[in-house]
Scaffold this motif. Structure first.
Motif, PDB file in Angstrom:
ATOM      1  N   GLY A  54       0.840  -1.197   0.000  1.00  0.00           N
ATOM      2  CA  GLY A  54       0.000   0.000   0.000  1.00  0.00           C
ATOM      3  C   GLY A  54       0.874   1.246   0.000  1.00  0.00           C
ATOM      4  N   GLY A  55       0.709   2.060  -1.029  1.00  0.00           N
ATOM      5  CA  GLY A  55       1.573   3.241  -1.180  1.00  0.00           C
ATOM      6  C   GLY A  55       0.821   4.532  -1.008  1.00  0.00           C
ATOM      7  N   SER A  56      -0.142   4.546  -0.070  1.00  0.00           N
ATOM      8  CA  SER A  56      -0.888   5.774   0.212  1.00  0.00           C
ATOM      9  C   SER A  56      -0.224   6.453   1.422  1.00  0.00           C
ATOM     10  CB  SER A  56      -2.352   5.400   0.437  1.00  0.00           C
ATOM     11  OG  SER A  56      -3.115   6.487   0.845  1.00  0.00           O
ATOM     12  N   CYS A 103       4.876  -1.618  -2.412  1.00  0.00           N
ATOM     13  CA  CYS A 103       4.116  -2.188  -3.523  1.00  0.00           C
ATOM     14  C   CYS A 103       2.693  -1.655  -3.454  1.00  0.00           C
ATOM     15  CB  CYS A 103       4.095  -3.712  -3.444  1.00  0.00           C
ATOM     16  SG  CYS A 103       5.734  -4.411  -3.705  1.00  0.00           S
ATOM     17  N   ARG A 109      -1.082  -1.248  -5.304  1.00  0.00           N
ATOM     18  CA  ARG A 109      -1.934  -1.921  -6.286  1.00  0.00           C
ATOM     19  C   ARG A 109      -2.282  -1.035  -7.488  1.00  0.00           C
ATOM     20  NH1 ARG A 109      -6.883  -5.053  -4.094  1.00  0.00           N
ATOM     21  NH2 ARG A 109      -7.484  -3.082  -3.201  1.00  0.00           N
ATOM     22  N   LEU A 123      -1.859   8.048  -7.253  1.00  0.00           N
ATOM     23  CA  LEU A 123      -3.130   8.092  -6.524  1.00  0.00           C
ATOM     24  C   LEU A 123      -3.792   9.478  -6.504  1.00  0.00           C
ATOM     25  CD1 LEU A 123      -2.123   5.848  -3.486  1.00  0.00           C
ATOM     26  CD2 LEU A 123      -3.707   5.254  -5.302  1.00  0.00           C
ATOM     27  N   ARG A 151      -8.161  11.786  -6.579  1.00  0.00           N
ATOM     28  CA  ARG A 151      -9.345  11.052  -6.119  1.00  0.00           C
ATOM     29  C   ARG A 151      -9.801  11.468  -4.725  1.00  0.00           C
ATOM     30  NH1 ARG A 151      -8.211   4.981  -6.493  1.00  0.00           N
ATOM     31  NH2 ARG A 151      -6.160   5.145  -7.426  1.00  0.00           N
ATOM     32  N   ALA A 165     -10.444  14.245  -1.296  1.00  0.00           N
ATOM     33  CA  ALA A 165     -11.138  15.512  -1.028  1.00  0.00           C
ATOM     34  C   ALA A 165     -10.369  16.257   0.070  1.00  0.00           C
ATOM     35  CB  ALA A 165     -12.577  15.237  -0.651  1.00  0.00           C
ATOM     36  N   ILE A 217      -8.918  17.307   3.963  1.00  0.00           N
ATOM     37  CA  ILE A 217      -8.293  16.654   5.115  1.00  0.00           C
ATOM     38  C   ILE A 217      -8.108  17.717   6.195  1.00  0.00           C
ATOM     39  CG2 ILE A 217      -6.066  15.753   5.953  1.00  0.00           C
ATOM     40  CD1 ILE A 217      -7.380  13.647   4.417  1.00  0.00           C
ATOM     41  N   LEU A 231      -0.843  -7.308  -3.929  1.00  0.00           N
ATOM     42  CA  LEU A 231      -0.574  -8.497  -3.112  1.00  0.00           C
ATOM     43  C   LEU A 231      -1.794  -9.422  -3.120  1.00  0.00           C
ATOM     44  CD1 LEU A 231       1.364  -9.324  -0.244  1.00  0.00           C
ATOM     45  CD2 LEU A 231      -1.045  -9.289   0.392  1.00  0.00           C
ATOM     46  N   ALA A 251      -0.131  -1.723   4.914  1.00  0.00           N
ATOM     47  CA  ALA A 251      -0.656  -0.350   4.849  1.00  0.00           C
ATOM     48  C   ALA A 251      -1.643  -0.296   3.698  1.00  0.00           C
ATOM     49  CB  ALA A 251       0.499   0.634   4.648  1.00  0.00           C
ATOM     50  N   THR A 262      -6.052  -6.471   2.028  1.00  0.00           N
ATOM     51  CA  THR A 262      -5.900  -7.880   1.628  1.00  0.00           C
ATOM     52  C   THR A 262      -5.123  -8.630   2.710  1.00  0.00           C
ATOM     53  OG1 THR A 262      -5.715  -7.123  -0.655  1.00  0.00           O
ATOM     54  CG2 THR A 262      -5.085  -9.393  -0.228  1.00  0.00           C
ATOM     55  N   ARG A 270     -19.420  13.540  -0.049  1.00  0.00           N
ATOM     56  CA  ARG A 270     -18.318  14.496   0.005  1.00  0.00           C
ATOM     57  C   ARG A 270     -18.173  15.188  -1.330  1.00  0.00           C
ATOM     58  NH1 ARG A 270     -14.148  11.875   4.002  1.00  0.00           N
ATOM     59  NH2 ARG A 270     -13.432  14.001   3.929  1.00  0.00           N
ATOM     60  N   LEU A 321      -1.166  -1.227   9.955  1.00  0.00           N
ATOM     61  CA  LEU A 321      -0.984   0.215  10.149  1.00  0.00           C
ATOM     62  C   LEU A 321      -2.125   0.976   9.463  1.00  0.00           C
ATOM     63  CD1 LEU A 321       2.509   1.658   9.285  1.00  0.00           C
ATOM     64  CD2 LEU A 321       0.545   2.545   8.125  1.00  0.00           C
ATOM     65  N   GLY A 322      -2.474   2.146   9.997  1.00  0.00           N
ATOM     66  CA  GLY A 322      -3.490   2.999   9.351  1.00  0.00           C
ATOM     67  C   GLY A 322      -4.844   2.311   9.288  1.00  0.00           C
ATOM     68  N   GLY A 362      -7.939  10.083  10.103  1.00  0.00           N
ATOM     69  CA  GLY A 362      -7.467   8.989   9.238  1.00  0.00           C
ATOM     70  C   GLY A 362      -5.991   9.102   8.876  1.00  0.00           C
TER      71      GLY A 362
HETATM   72  C1  LIG Z   1      -6.837   7.810  -3.594  1.00  0.00           C
HETATM   73  C2  LIG Z   1      -7.279   8.006  -2.158  1.00  0.00           C
HETATM   74  C3  LIG Z   1      -7.958   9.176  -1.811  1.00  0.00           C
HETATM   75  C4  LIG Z   1      -8.366   9.375  -0.478  1.00  0.00           C
HETATM   76  N1  LIG Z   1      -8.992  10.544  -0.167  1.00  0.00           N
HETATM   77  C5  LIG Z   1      -9.356  10.802   1.108  1.00  0.00           C
HETATM   78  C6  LIG Z   1      -9.964  12.047   1.468  1.00  0.00           C
HETATM   79  O1  LIG Z   1     -10.190  12.909   0.646  1.00  0.00           O
HETATM   80  N2  LIG Z   1     -10.316  12.267   2.768  1.00  0.00           N
HETATM   81  C7  LIG Z   1     -10.068  11.315   3.725  1.00  0.00           C
HETATM   82  O2  LIG Z   1     -10.381  11.563   4.895  1.00  0.00           O
HETATM   83  N3  LIG Z   1      -9.472  10.137   3.424  1.00  0.00           N
HETATM   84  C8  LIG Z   1      -9.120   9.849   2.131  1.00  0.00           C
HETATM   85  N4  LIG Z   1      -8.518   8.646   1.815  1.00  0.00           N
HETATM   86  C9  LIG Z   1      -8.309   7.667   2.885  1.00  0.00           C
HETATM   87  C10 LIG Z   1      -7.116   8.062   3.746  1.00  0.00           C
HETATM   88  O3  LIG Z   1      -5.963   8.086   2.959  1.00  0.00           O
HETATM   89  C11 LIG Z   1      -7.024   7.052   4.855  1.00  0.00           C
HETATM   90  O4  LIG Z   1      -8.177   7.071   5.649  1.00  0.00           O
HETATM   91  C12 LIG Z   1      -5.879   7.315   5.818  1.00  0.00           C
HETATM   92  O5  LIG Z   1      -4.972   8.204   5.319  1.00  0.00           O
HETATM   93  C13 LIG Z   1      -5.144   6.048   6.150  1.00  0.00           C
HETATM   94  O6  LIG Z   1      -4.316   5.756   5.068  1.00  0.00           O
HETATM   95  P1  LIG Z   1      -3.813   4.319   4.747  1.00  0.00           P
HETATM   96  O7  LIG Z   1      -2.508   4.515   4.029  1.00  0.00           O
HETATM   97  O8  LIG Z   1      -3.867   3.457   5.935  1.00  0.00           O
HETATM   98  O9  LIG Z   1      -4.922   3.716   3.755  1.00  0.00           O
HETATM   99  P2  LIG Z   1      -5.382   4.183   2.324  1.00  0.00           P
HETATM  100  O10 LIG Z   1      -5.180   5.623   2.127  1.00  0.00           O
HETATM  101  O11 LIG Z   1      -6.735   3.635   2.110  1.00  0.00           O
HETATM  102  O12 LIG Z   1      -4.363   3.420   1.338  1.00  0.00           O
HETATM  103  C14 LIG Z   1      -4.313   2.032   1.139  1.00  0.00           C
HETATM  104  C15 LIG Z   1      -3.506   1.791  -0.122  1.00  0.00           C
HETATM  105  O13 LIG Z   1      -3.263   0.390  -0.270  1.00  0.00           O
HETATM  106  C16 LIG Z   1      -3.440   0.021  -1.626  1.00  0.00           C
HETATM  107  N5  LIG Z   1      -3.779  -1.391  -1.665  1.00  0.00           N
HETATM  108  C17 LIG Z   1      -4.942  -1.956  -1.261  1.00  0.00           C
HETATM  109  N6  LIG Z   1      -4.884  -3.288  -1.413  1.00  0.00           N
HETATM  110  C18 LIG Z   1      -3.662  -3.574  -1.925  1.00  0.00           C
HETATM  111  C19 LIG Z   1      -3.015  -4.789  -2.312  1.00  0.00           C
HETATM  112  N7  LIG Z   1      -3.634  -5.967  -2.192  1.00  0.00           N
HETATM  113  N8  LIG Z   1      -1.748  -4.728  -2.792  1.00  0.00           N
HETATM  114  C20 LIG Z   1      -1.104  -3.522  -2.914  1.00  0.00           C
HETATM  115  N9  LIG Z   1      -1.688  -2.345  -2.569  1.00  0.00           N
HETATM  116  C21 LIG Z   1      -2.941  -2.374  -2.075  1.00  0.00           C
HETATM  117  C22 LIG Z   1      -4.564   0.943  -2.095  1.00  0.00           C
HETATM  118  O14 LIG Z   1      -4.578   1.071  -3.507  1.00  0.00           O
HETATM  119  C23 LIG Z   1      -4.225   2.251  -1.378  1.00  0.00           C
HETATM  120  O15 LIG Z   1      -3.382   3.058  -2.128  1.00  0.00           O
HETATM  121  C24 LIG Z   1      -8.102   8.384   0.508  1.00  0.00           C
HETATM  122  C25 LIG Z   1      -7.423   7.216   0.160  1.00  0.00           C
HETATM  123  C26 LIG Z   1      -7.001   7.009  -1.159  1.00  0.00           C
HETATM  124  C27 LIG Z   1      -6.231   5.745  -1.516  1.00  0.00           C
END
Ligand SMILES: Cc1cc2nc3c(=O)[nH]c(=O)nc-3n(C[C@H](O)[C@H](O)[C@H](O)COP(=O)(O)OP(=O)(O)OC[C@H]3O[C@@H](n4cnc5c(N)ncnc54)[C@H](O)[C@@H]3O)c2cc1C
Length: 405
Positions: free
Chosen positions: A10-12, A32, A34, A39, A42, A44, A46, A118, A146, A152, A172, A307-308, A321
């Motif tokens: 997960g690269g967020s 890695c 997906r 990203l 997409r 809104a 924060i 993954l 992450a 997954t 939103r 994490l997250g 979040g």
């Molecule tokens: C494109 C996007 C836009 C968002 N916009 C907002 C917003 O405007 N406001 C808000 O409050 N929150 C938003 N969020 C959610 C916010 O980022 C999360 O609530 C918080 O930051 C926690 O982040 P995280 O990295 O744990 O999870 P996330 O931000 O959900 O990221 C998870 C990442 O893991 C990747 N992934 C999932 N499954 C797999 C797999 N099997 N193999 C490899 N990679 C995988 C996903 O593509 C995603 O990039 C958004 C998330 C994304 C991905």
């Protein structure tokens, strides 16, 4: 412990914070992700917290200019659009894209692989072997999950834990500042503004503009409208896309039916004060987010750390979040630095972050109790009434104060 190889799924926000911190601590890191495309585009709005800025600094990121738009106060308006309550609360609000770009630019391209999904994990006790949809594999001493609320990794290792729909959704959207006429701008833009329709809640706040622009006139205004939606009947209809596909947990914004968006705009005209109704009419593409609760029983399984959002989903009222994911990453990196071995590090990580995750989920439930929903974790009528106390709602929404209590 001696740093080894860390594979981050997960690269967020969470994955990038962990990646940057582990790189700085001497780990060999690979992210890695997906998604095939970057990203951006997409998200809104924060709400940021000082804890998030501190984590960015620990990641080596010091934005040249402000992180976002300073907001001085929260305001409640009535049906006529007049202010009936003001709570001072300086805070910085921004856009998801702006934060993501700051993190993404700081992380080396060579270590960030897009289009790698993954699908399976071997030997979670470590060294972990990860299998990807393209048939490739990777090995690492530590795997960081992450991969967000649909994780997954979590479904493979903790299949009994799944997001629980709480009976309402958040609509939103972002509206360009330039599209807001002066009266609308004056009614909303400078503050975090709330309105409480019966059984529902809407709030808005300023955000960075396209291309992360913070120049007055080029920013955007973000809104979130929380509305009860019945799980068995209404939700499936909203999650059915224009292609006819019935999505399960969430729906990609371009798939949302124009008829559903028209209904939203008509409801806004009927139920909301003019500033919010006008804002929603101006929004080019409102999108829908069903709200879930989720808590893992532990932050790690073997050599895999959660994490997250893969670990905890706290409802968006907490506004935590991104900050929660960043703080998880910081705690994980510190635990790895201070412990003698991986089991000790992951146990320290669990001890620090699991109680915080639970508290964030409970805070989200308490704040969400003001919405008249029939879903999991619903409060009794007295708790619901308490949650609709406007002074409490304005003071508690999108703050991390509860963590210090
Ligand atoms: C494109 C996007 C836009 C968002 N916009 C907002 C917003 O405007 N406001 C808000 O409050 N929150 C938003 N969020 C959610 C916010 O980022 C999360 O609530 C918080 O930051 C926690 O982040 P995280 O990295 O744990 O999870 P996330 O931000 O959900 O990221 C998870 C990442 O893991 C990747 N992934 C999932 N499954 C797999 C797999 N099997 N193999 C490899 N990679 C995988 C996903 O593509 C995603 O990039 C958004 C998330 C994304 C991905």
């Amino acid at each position: 412990m001696k740093p080894g190889r860390a594979l981050i799924i997960g690269g967020s926000m969470g994955g990038l914070c962990a990646g940057l911190l582990l790189l700085r601590a001497g780990w060999r890191v690979m992210i890695c992700e997906r998604a095939e495309e970057e990203l951006v585009g997409r998200g809104a709005g924060i709400v940021t917290h000082p804890e998030l800025s501190a984590t960015l600094a620990a990641c080596g990121i010091a934005p040249a200019d402000a992180l976002g738009v300073p907001v001085a106060a929260r305001r409640l308006i009535n049906r006529a659009g007049e202010t009936v309550l003001t709570v001072a609360r300086p805070q910085v609000t921004t856009s998801w894209d702006r934060l993501f770009r700051l993190l993404r630019r700081a992380f080396p391209d060579a270590l960030y692989a897009r289009g790698r999904s993954l699908v399976a994990i071997e030997r979670p006790e470590g060294p972990v072997r990860a299998h990807f949809a393209d048939g490739s594999t990777e090995e690492a001493e530590l795997l960081v999950a992450a991969d967000g609320f649909r994780s997954t990794v979590r479904s493979l290792l903790l299949p009994e834990v799944a997001p629980a729909y709480v009976g309402y959704v958040g609509w939103r959207g972002l509206v360009p500042e330039a599209a807001m006429r002066p009266a609308l701008h004056a009614a909303l833009f400078e503050d975090m503004t709330f309105y409480l329709p019966p059984g529902e809640q809407i709030l808005g706040y300023p955000a960075a503009g396209e291309q992360d622009d913070l120049t007055p006139g080029r920013r955007r205004y973000n809104f979130v409208w929380y509305r009860p939606v019945a799980a068995e009947t209404e939700l499936p209809r909203l999650l059915t896309g224009i292609s006819g596909r019935r999505h399960s947990l969430s729906i990609p914004p371009p798939e949302i039916s124009p008829a559903v968006i028209e209904e939203l705009r008509a409801d806004a005209e009927r139920l909301l004060p003019w500033p919010f109704a006008e804002l929603i009419a101006l929004c080019p593409r409102p999108f829908l987010q069903p709200i879930y609760d989720l808590a893992v029983p532990r932050m790690a399984v073997g050599a895999v750390a959660f994490l997250g959002d893969a670990a905890f989903i706290a409802r968006p009222h907490v506004g935590a979040g991104v900050s929660k994911a960043a703080l998880d990453a910081l705690a994980l990196a510190r635990a790895l630095e201070q412990a003698a071995d991986l089991p000790q590090a992951l146990s320290a990580y669990h001890a620090e972050r699991h109680p915080q995750g639970l508290r964030a989920v409970r805070q989200g439930q308490a704040l969400g109790a003001c919405i008249d929903a029939a879903g999991v974790g619903q409060p009794d009528p007295a708790a619901r009434a308490a949650a609709r106390n406007p002074a409490h709602l304005l003071a508690e929404t999108a703050t991390l104060d509860f963590l210090a209590r």
